[in-house]
Write a protein that holds these residues in place. Structure first.
Motif, mmCIF file in Angstrom:
data_model
loop_
_atom_site.group_PDB
_atom_site.id
_atom_site.type_symbol
_atom_site.label_atom_id
_atom_site.label_comp_id
_atom_site.label_asym_id
_atom_site.label_seq_id
_atom_site.Cartn_x
_atom_site.Cartn_y
_atom_site.Cartn_z
ATOM 1 N N TYR A 166 27.964 37.621 44.128
ATOM 2 C CA TYR A 166 29.040 36.719 43.761
ATOM 3 C C TYR A 166 29.636 37.005 42.397
ATOM 4 C CZ TYR A 166 31.305 33.809 46.976
ATOM 5 O OH TYR A 166 32.184 33.400 47.940
ATOM 6 N N THR A 205 32.804 38.170 41.533
ATOM 7 C CA THR A 205 34.070 38.349 42.232
ATOM 8 C C THR A 205 34.995 39.277 41.468
ATOM 9 O OG1 THR A 205 35.193 36.482 41.168
ATOM 10 C CG2 THR A 205 33.862 35.999 43.111
ATOM 11 N N ASP A 221 37.935 38.646 40.707
ATOM 12 C CA ASP A 221 38.783 37.872 39.802
ATOM 13 C C ASP A 221 38.076 37.507 38.508
ATOM 14 O OD1 ASP A 221 41.206 37.639 41.309
ATOM 15 O OD2 ASP A 221 40.171 36.276 42.668
ATOM 16 N N ASN A 278 28.864 36.459 37.739
ATOM 17 C CA ASN A 278 28.203 35.588 38.698
ATOM 18 C C ASN A 278 27.800 34.313 37.955
ATOM 19 O OD1 ASN A 278 26.491 34.220 40.443
ATOM 20 N ND2 ASN A 278 25.467 36.064 41.173
ATOM 21 N N GLN A 323 35.678 25.967 46.777
ATOM 22 C CA GLN A 323 36.235 27.006 45.910
ATOM 23 C C GLN A 323 36.690 26.434 44.575
ATOM 24 O OE1 GLN A 323 36.100 30.232 46.703
ATOM 25 N NE2 GLN A 323 36.905 30.798 44.679
#
Length: 404
Positions: free
Chosen positions: A133, A135, A137, A141, A385
Motif C-alpha cells: 500500500y 501508492t 500518488d 504506506n 478511500q
C-alpha cells in the motif's frame, strides 16, 4: 364448585390489591407529571457507565493476499484495540473509531450502520503484507510508517435517547483522547478518524477534543451549512430536537469550540430557510464558503490556496459529509443534493491541504447510509478511500499540542 372458585378469585384480588397499595405507600410518589417524566430528570455525566468500544467480529492477523477477501473485518484489516481501556495507553498513535448513531437525521435514517459499511468498503485496503500500500500518488504506506494505526471499534451508545447517546459518545472520545500515543517523539496526543453516524456526532467530538486542542478551525466538506439556528431547524418542539445534524456547528460556536474566523464550508450547494438570516448567522459563527460550483471556475489549486489563506497556522478539524460528493459518486447518504464534486476533485483538495502541512488534529467522515448504496458498494468504497487519504495526511503531518 363454581361458587368456591369465585370466592377464591375474590379473596386473591383483595389481597393483591392490599399488597400493591402497601408497596406504593412505602415508596416516594412523584408529586406531579413533570417529576415522573424525562423532563424532570437531569442526567449527570458521572452517572454514565464507563465507556466501552465494541470490537468487530473479526480481528486482524498476519495473512496472505487470499485472506484479504474473507471475514467481517476491521478497517483495512487493522488490528483491533480496546482504545477506552487505560491498559492500552501508549500502544497506538492514530485510531479509527466508529460512531453508530443516527438520532439527529432530518431525512433518510440509517447512518448508524455507516461504520460497519465503511469497514466493508475497506476490505480492499491492507495494513499487512509489506509495502503493497505504497501508492503511486503518495509513496508512503501510512499503516507502516512512524504511526501505529489501530481500529478502536465502535463507541457504544443508546439508540433510544439522543441526548444520552451524545453524552456517551463524548465520554468515549474523551477517554480515548486522554491516552498517551505510542510514538511520543512524533506527537504528544493520539489522533482519531471517526466513522459516522450522522453529522450530529461532530458536536460531541469537538467537545471531547477541546481540552486538548482548544478552539479549532473546522474545514467542513458538506453540501449543507449545518450552522442553522435551532429555531430554523428543529426548534420550538423540545430541547432534544434542537440538537441535530443541521445545527451542531451553530451549537459548537455557541459553546466556544470553534475558531472565531477561520472555519470554512467547502462544496456547499443547499437551499436556505431564509434569504438573509441563515448566511448572516453562518458568518457570525465564523464561517466562509466555497460553493460547489466555484470549483468549475477557480480549480482545485485555488480552492486549496483559499483554505490556506483562511486557516493559516491554526489547528484544523476536518469534517467530511459524503454528500459533498455528487450522488453519482456517493448515492448512499442521508440528504442528497445534486451538483456535487467528483471523488477525484475531493481527494485532490484533501491531498493539497496535506501537502501544505495543515495541522490536522482530528477528523470525521459522516452521513454514510449503507441501505441506499448500490450493488457495487460505490459509497462504501469511496468512504474508505477518503479515510485512507485523511490517514495519509495525519502520517505526513505529526502535530504537537499547544501545551507542548
Amino acid at each position: 364448585m363454581i361458587s368456591f372458585l369465585i370466592l377464591v378469585v375474590f379473596v386473591y384480588s383483595v389481597c393483591a390489591s392490599k399488597h400493591s397499595q402497601k408497596f406504593l405507600d412505602n415508596h416516594d410518589r412523584p408529586s406531579n407529571f413533570i417529576q415522573s417524566s424525562i423532563y424532570g430528570k437531569n442526567l449527570e455525566q458521572n452517572s454514565l457507565p464507563d465507556p466501552v468500544t465494541l470490537p468487530p467480529s473479526y480481528q486482524s492477523r498476519d495473512f496472505d493476499q487470499e485472506d484479504a477477501f474473507g471475514g467481517i473485518g476491521t478497517f483495512a484489516h487493522l488490528p483491533f484495540t480496546e482504545c477506552t481501556n487505560s491498559a492500552n495507553s501508549g500502544t497506538f498513535d492514530i485510531g479509527i473509531v466508529g460512531h453508530p448513531f443516527d438520532l439527529g437525521v432530518s431525512y433518510r435514517p440509517g447512518a448508524r450502520f455507516g461504520p460497519n459499511g465503511a469497514r466493508q468498503g475497506a476490505r480492499r485496503l491492507s495494513s499487512v503484507g509489506g509495502l503493497e500500500y505504497v501508492t503511486i500518488d503518495h509513496g508512503v504506506n501510512p499503516f507502516r510508517n512512524w504511526a501505529t494505526v489501530t481500529d478502536c471499534g465502535d463507541i457504544s451508545n443508546t439508540p433510544f435517547d439522543k441526548l444520552v447517546a451524545i453524552q456517551e459518545l463524548e465520554h468515549g472520545m474523551k477517554t480515548i483522547n486522554s491516552m498517551t500515543p505510542k510514538n511520543v517523539s512524533a506527537a504528544d496526543a493520539v489522533r482519531l478518524i471517526t466513522i459516522g453516524g450522522d453529522h450530529t456526532i461532530t458536536l460531541p467530538i469537538l467537545r471531547a477534543l477541546h481540552s486538548t486542542w482548544g478552539r479549532v478551525a473546522v474545514l467542513h466538506f458538506d453540501s449543507h451549512l449545518d450552522t442553522w439556528d435551532p429555531k430554523q431547524l428543529g426548534g420550538g418542539l423540545t430541547k432534544h430536537s434542537e440538537v441535530n445534524h443541521g445545527t451542531m456547528l451553530h451549537i459548537a460556536h455557541e459553546e466556544g469550540l470553534l475558531s472565531n474566523h477561520s472555519n470554512m464550508h467547502l462544496g456547499s450547494r443547499c437551499a436556505l430557510f431564509d434569504e438573509h438570516y441563515d448566511i448572516d448567522n453562518d458568518i457570525r459563527c465564523g464561517f466562509s464558503i466555497i460553493r460547489a460550483r466555484e470549483l468549475d471556475k477557480i480549480g482545485v489549486d485555488k480552492v486549496v490556496k483559499k483554505v490556506l489563506d483562511t486557516v493559516g497556522d491554526e489547528y484544523v478539524y476536518l469534517s467530511v459529509d459524503i454528500d459533498v460528493l455528487d450522488p453519482a459518486f456517493a448515492p448512499a447518504t442521508g440528504t442528497i443534493e445534486p451538483g456535487g464534486w467528483t471523488t477525484r476533485e475531493l481527494l485532490a483538495i484533501i491531498n493539497g491541504l496535506s501537502e501544505a502541512g495543515l495541522k490536522i488534529i482530528g477528523s470525521d467522515v459522516v452521513e454514510f447510509t449503507p441501505v441506499y448504496d448500490n450493488a457495487a458498494e460505490t459509497t462504501g468504497i469511496v468512504v474508505s478511500q477518503i479515510i485512507y487519504e485523511i490517514l495519509q495526511w495525519m502520517v505526513k503531518v505529526p502535530v504537537k499540542t499547544p501545551k507542548a
